[in-house]
Each structure stands twice: as C-alpha cells, then as structure tokens.
Design a protein around this motif. Structure first.
Motif, PDB file in Angstrom:
ATOM      1  N   ILE A 178      14.396  -0.969  10.590  1.00 45.60           N
ATOM      2  CA  ILE A 178      14.324  -2.132  11.479  1.00 45.60           C
ATOM      3  C   ILE A 178      15.569  -3.005  11.402  1.00 45.60           C
ATOM      4  CG2 ILE A 178      11.790  -2.170  11.268  1.00 45.60           C
ATOM      5  CD1 ILE A 178      12.162  -4.738   9.546  1.00 45.60           C
ATOM      6  N   GLY A 179      16.538  -2.605  10.556  1.00 46.90           N
ATOM      7  CA  GLY A 179      17.774  -3.377  10.446  1.00 46.90           C
ATOM      8  C   GLY A 179      17.622  -4.659   9.657  1.00 46.90           C
ATOM      9  N   ALA A 180      16.827  -4.610   8.579  1.00 46.18           N
ATOM     10  CA  ALA A 180      16.612  -5.792   7.740  1.00 46.18           C
ATOM     11  C   ALA A 180      16.856  -5.428   6.276  1.00 46.18           C
ATOM     12  CB  ALA A 180      15.193  -6.325   7.925  1.00 46.18           C
ATOM     13  N   SER A 181      16.965  -6.432   5.442  1.00 50.21           N
ATOM     14  CA  SER A 181      17.170  -6.186   4.022  1.00 50.21           C
ATOM     15  C   SER A 181      15.881  -5.668   3.389  1.00 50.21           C
ATOM     16  CB  SER A 181      17.598  -7.472   3.321  1.00 50.21           C
ATOM     17  OG  SER A 181      16.528  -8.415   3.316  1.00 50.21           O
ATOM     18  N   ARG A 182      16.025  -5.085   2.201  1.00 47.66           N
ATOM     19  CA  ARG A 182      14.869  -4.579   1.466  1.00 47.66           C
ATOM     20  C   ARG A 182      13.891  -5.705   1.138  1.00 47.66           C
ATOM     21  NH1 ARG A 182      13.674  -4.073  -3.978  1.00 47.66           N
ATOM     22  NH2 ARG A 182      12.406  -2.259  -4.575  1.00 47.66           N
ATOM     23  N   SER A 183      14.426  -6.864   0.727  1.00 50.76           N
ATOM     24  CA  SER A 183      13.546  -7.978   0.349  1.00 50.76           C
ATOM     25  C   SER A 183      12.782  -8.517   1.554  1.00 50.76           C
ATOM     26  CB  SER A 183      14.359  -9.092  -0.309  1.00 50.76           C
ATOM     27  OG  SER A 183      15.350  -9.584   0.575  1.00 50.76           O
ATOM     28  N   THR A 184      13.450  -8.563   2.723  1.00 47.74           N
ATOM     29  CA  THR A 184      12.774  -9.017   3.940  1.00 47.74           C
ATOM     30  C   THR A 184      11.666  -8.042   4.317  1.00 47.74           C
ATOM     31  OG1 THR A 184      14.714 -10.170   4.797  1.00 47.74           O
ATOM     32  CG2 THR A 184      13.060  -9.492   6.408  1.00 47.74           C
ATOM     33  N   ALA A 185      11.979  -6.750   4.285  1.00 48.02           N
ATOM     34  CA  ALA A 185      10.979  -5.742   4.618  1.00 48.02           C
ATOM     35  C   ALA A 185       9.781  -5.833   3.677  1.00 48.02           C
ATOM     36  CB  ALA A 185      11.601  -4.351   4.561  1.00 48.02           C
ATOM     37  N   LEU A 224       7.982 -11.310  15.926  1.00 47.05           N
ATOM     38  CA  LEU A 224       8.742 -10.173  16.450  1.00 47.05           C
ATOM     39  C   LEU A 224       9.059  -9.170  15.344  1.00 47.05           C
ATOM     40  CD1 LEU A 224      10.199  -8.786  18.762  1.00 47.05           C
ATOM     41  CD2 LEU A 224      12.206 -10.204  18.286  1.00 47.05           C
ATOM     42  N   THR A 225       9.520  -9.666  14.214  1.00 48.46           N
ATOM     43  CA  THR A 225       9.826  -8.766  13.094  1.00 48.46           C
ATOM     44  C   THR A 225       8.555  -8.109  12.577  1.00 48.46           C
ATOM     45  OG1 THR A 225      11.670 -10.208  12.471  1.00 48.46           O
ATOM     46  CG2 THR A 225      10.919  -8.619  10.830  1.00 48.46           C
ATOM     47  N   LEU A 226       7.467  -8.859  12.553  1.00 56.58           N
ATOM     48  CA  LEU A 226       6.192  -8.308  12.111  1.00 56.58           C
ATOM     49  C   LEU A 226       5.776  -7.129  12.975  1.00 56.58           C
ATOM     50  CD1 LEU A 226       3.727  -8.504  10.240  1.00 56.58           C
ATOM     51  CD2 LEU A 226       2.723 -10.104  11.895  1.00 56.58           C
ATOM     52  N   ARG A 227       5.945  -7.261  14.290  1.00 58.17           N
ATOM     53  CA  ARG A 227       5.589  -6.156  15.195  1.00 58.17           C
ATOM     54  C   ARG A 227       6.459  -4.934  14.918  1.00 58.17           C
ATOM     55  NH1 ARG A 227       4.635 -10.338  19.042  1.00 58.17           N
ATOM     56  NH2 ARG A 227       6.760 -10.205  19.859  1.00 58.17           N
ATOM     57  N   LYS A 228       7.735  -5.155  14.615  1.00 60.64           N
ATOM     58  CA  LYS A 228       8.632  -4.036  14.327  1.00 60.64           C
ATOM     59  C   LYS A 228       8.182  -3.295  13.068  1.00 60.64           C
ATOM     60  CE  LYS A 228      12.897  -5.889  16.392  1.00 60.64           C
ATOM     61  NZ  LYS A 228      14.290  -6.333  16.095  1.00 60.64           N
ATOM     62  N   VAL A 229       7.845  -4.054  12.030  1.00 65.70           N
ATOM     63  CA  VAL A 229       7.402  -3.434  10.782  1.00 65.70           C
ATOM     64  C   VAL A 229       6.083  -2.699  11.006  1.00 65.70           C
ATOM     65  CG1 VAL A 229       6.664  -3.873   8.412  1.00 65.70           C
ATOM     66  CG2 VAL A 229       8.611  -5.133   9.372  1.00 65.70           C
ATOM     67  N   ARG A 230       5.190  -3.354  11.711  1.00 66.25           N
ATOM     68  CA  ARG A 230       3.873  -2.754  11.956  1.00 66.25           C
ATOM     69  C   ARG A 230       3.981  -1.473  12.764  1.00 66.25           C
ATOM     70  NH1 ARG A 230      -1.323  -6.482  12.992  1.00 66.25           N
ATOM     71  NH2 ARG A 230      -2.904  -4.893  12.674  1.00 66.25           N
ATOM     72  N   ALA A 231       4.897  -1.446  13.704  1.00 63.53           N
ATOM     73  CA  ALA A 231       5.075  -0.264  14.560  1.00 63.53           C
ATOM     74  C   ALA A 231       5.467   0.961  13.752  1.00 63.53           C
ATOM     75  CB  ALA A 231       6.128  -0.552  15.630  1.00 63.53           C
ATOM     76  N   GLU A 232       6.075   0.746  12.588  1.00 58.71           N
ATOM     77  CA  GLU A 232       6.473   1.872  11.740  1.00 58.71           C
ATOM     78  C   GLU A 232       5.265   2.598  11.149  1.00 58.71           C
ATOM     79  OE1 GLU A 232       9.480   3.107  11.372  1.00 58.71           O
ATOM     80  OE2 GLU A 232      10.249   1.588  12.758  1.00 58.71           O
ATOM     81  N   PRO A 250      -7.788   0.828  18.152  1.00 62.04           N
ATOM     82  CA  PRO A 250      -6.612  -0.032  18.292  1.00 62.04           C
ATOM     83  C   PRO A 250      -6.940  -1.503  18.485  1.00 62.04           C
ATOM     84  CG  PRO A 250      -6.347   1.963  19.586  1.00 62.04           C
ATOM     85  CD  PRO A 250      -7.773   1.934  19.099  1.00 62.04           C
ATOM     86  N   SER A 251      -8.069  -1.814  19.120  1.00 60.11           N
ATOM     87  CA  SER A 251      -8.394  -3.220  19.337  1.00 60.11           C
ATOM     88  C   SER A 251      -8.698  -3.923  18.022  1.00 60.11           C
ATOM     89  CB  SER A 251      -9.593  -3.363  20.285  1.00 60.11           C
ATOM     90  OG  SER A 251     -10.807  -3.008  19.653  1.00 60.11           O
ATOM     91  N   LEU A 252      -9.017  -3.124  16.997  1.00 61.61           N
ATOM     92  CA  LEU A 252      -9.211  -3.697  15.671  1.00 61.61           C
ATOM     93  C   LEU A 252      -7.937  -3.618  14.850  1.00 61.61           C
ATOM     94  CD1 LEU A 252     -12.682  -2.109  14.784  1.00 61.61           C
ATOM     95  CD2 LEU A 252     -12.246  -4.388  15.684  1.00 61.61           C
ATOM     96  N   SER A 253      -7.290  -2.462  14.864  1.00 61.18           N
ATOM     97  CA  SER A 253      -6.113  -2.283  14.020  1.00 61.18           C
ATOM     98  C   SER A 253      -4.911  -3.058  14.512  1.00 61.18           C
ATOM     99  CB  SER A 253      -5.748  -0.797  13.927  1.00 61.18           C
ATOM    100  OG  SER A 253      -5.346  -0.296  15.183  1.00 61.18           O
ATOM    101  N   LEU A 254      -4.890  -3.405  15.801  1.00 64.30           N
ATOM    102  CA  LEU A 254      -3.763  -4.156  16.326  1.00 64.30           C
ATOM    103  C   LEU A 254      -3.985  -5.655  16.311  1.00 64.30           C
ATOM    104  CD1 LEU A 254      -2.726  -1.980  19.396  1.00 64.30           C
ATOM    105  CD2 LEU A 254      -1.498  -2.222  17.250  1.00 64.30           C
TER     106      LEU A 254
END
Length: 233
Positions: free
Chosen positions: A194-201, A165-173, A146-150
């Motif tokens: 994550i409650g975002a549009s397809r293009s944003t994701a 913040l959004t990056l962390r949400k996407v990454r958590a998936e 995790p210290s590398l992958s995170l």
C-alpha cells in the motif's frame, strides 16, 4: 438440505431470464418466481416467501431500496443480492446498510455470479444448523457475508491515527477472491503493497484485529525468528 428458493426482481425480461438460467446452473437453487416491477415483487415475496431475492436497483417507479427497507422492517426472513448497472457509491452504502448479502454490478459475469451463489449456499447452510454458536461460527459467517465483513465504523468514529482511506486499502489486501492468503501477511508486506511504512501498516492491522476482521498468529522463519502474521477469518 432442500433447494434454496429464489425470486428474481428485474424489469428487463431478457436479463431476468439470463439470471434465471445462471441461477439454475448452480446446484441447490431453484427460481420460484420472476417479478418485473416493485409492486409485483411485494406480492410475490409475500406469496412465495423466498430464501433469496435477486434484486435490480432501478425501476420505472423508482429504486428498490424502499423495498429492501420494507423487507427488513417487516422482519421477512429472506436474503437479498442487489444486481445493478450503477457504479455510484451512494446506493452501495445504502444497500450494505440495508443488509444485502452481496452487490453485483452489471453486466453480470457468470463466474462472479456463480461464486456469489456458492458462498450464499454455504452461508445459508450454516445459518440453518442447529446447536450452540461459538465465536468461530460468528467469524465464519462474517467472512461469508460481505454486508457483515465489510461493515465498519463511520469515518468520524474511527480512532485517532486511523484514516478511512488507508484503512480501506489495508482491508482490501484481505478481501476478494483469488488472493493468496493461506500464509497470511506481515506488516512489512502490507506496508510495501500500500506504499506505507511497516509501523503504519501494523497500526492499521492491529485495528482490524480489534474489530474482528482479521486475526494474528506467530510464524517462525528459517532462522527461528518469530514473525507476527495476519490472516482473514
């Protein structure tokens, strides 16, 4: 492969004994020492030269983060799993930057502890394999540790259009045990979660591809339409 030798650094003798018993239930590990203070820990690490340290964070004489920094500064070849009751973000950041293998919050749950050691056992075995290193080997190690992958650039270094913040949400998936990721995920699916549009994701997914966290592949649906899906390494 020989047993992985472990030193436990914990000032509560009951918790130290519990962690010892947890550790010895996992095949391939043996506890070679228990230290109940930071000075004792320094001496024991020098004497035992363990492969792994289970390290509490807070002690009467201070935190163990200085000990962690000393281990890294001196080039001691040992890995560290930090075990602590604190839920503050600051120590977590310091621990990850100090290169801990994992960060476990007390009270320790046996299943979480066991999964961590099993992952470390695989990581340890791969590190001690002779031969050439390919990119897939590096990616595999990043996924195990995790210290590398995170690791990720500080928020101020993120490219335009990428919010931390959004990056962390996407990454958590794509992180965490128990996630069904065998078939990957599409930008549309991630956007819905994550409650975002397809293009944003997609923008965030492509950024994660660029830094090596995930990789894309093309899948064909029942009507033959290609779909770009994303997978963790």
């Amino acid at each position: 492969m020989r047993n992985i030798e472990v030193v436990i650094v914990e000032d509560d003798s009951r918790i130290a004994d519990l962690h010892r018993r947890f550790c010895e239930r996992v095949e391939g590990f043996s506890v070679v020492g228990i230290a109940q203070g930071l000075e004792d820990a320094k001496a024991m690490i020098e004497l035992c030269k363990p492969d792994l340290i289970l390290l509490d964070l807070y002690f009467p004489e201070g935190t163990s983060l200085d000990l962690l920094r000393d281990i890294r500064t001196q080039g001691i070849e040992t890995d560290v799993i930090l075990i602590t009751a604190t839920k503050e973000m600051g120590p977590l950041k310091d621990a990850l930057r100090g290169g801990v293998f994992d960060y476990i919050i007390k009270p320790v749950i046996l299943d979480r502890f066991t999964a961590c050691l099993q992952k470390f056992r695989e990581y340890f075995a791969r590190l001690h394999t002779d031969g050439r290193v390919e990119q897939r080997d590096v990616d595999s190690l990043r996924n195990l540790n995790p210290s590398l992958s995170l690791s990720e650039p500080p928020a101020g270094d993120l490219p335009k259009g990428i919010d931390a913040l959004t990056l962390r949400k996407v990454r958590a998936e794509f992180e965490g045990e128990g996630r069904d990721l065998e078939n990957g995920a599409s930008a549309e699916e991630i956007g819905e979660r994550i409650g975002a549009s397809r293009s944003t994701a997609r923008r965030y997914l492509e950024y994660l591809v660029s830094i090596g966290v995930i990789f894309p592949d093309v899948a064909y649906g029942s009507v033959g339409r290609p779909e770009r899906r994303y997978f963790r390494h």
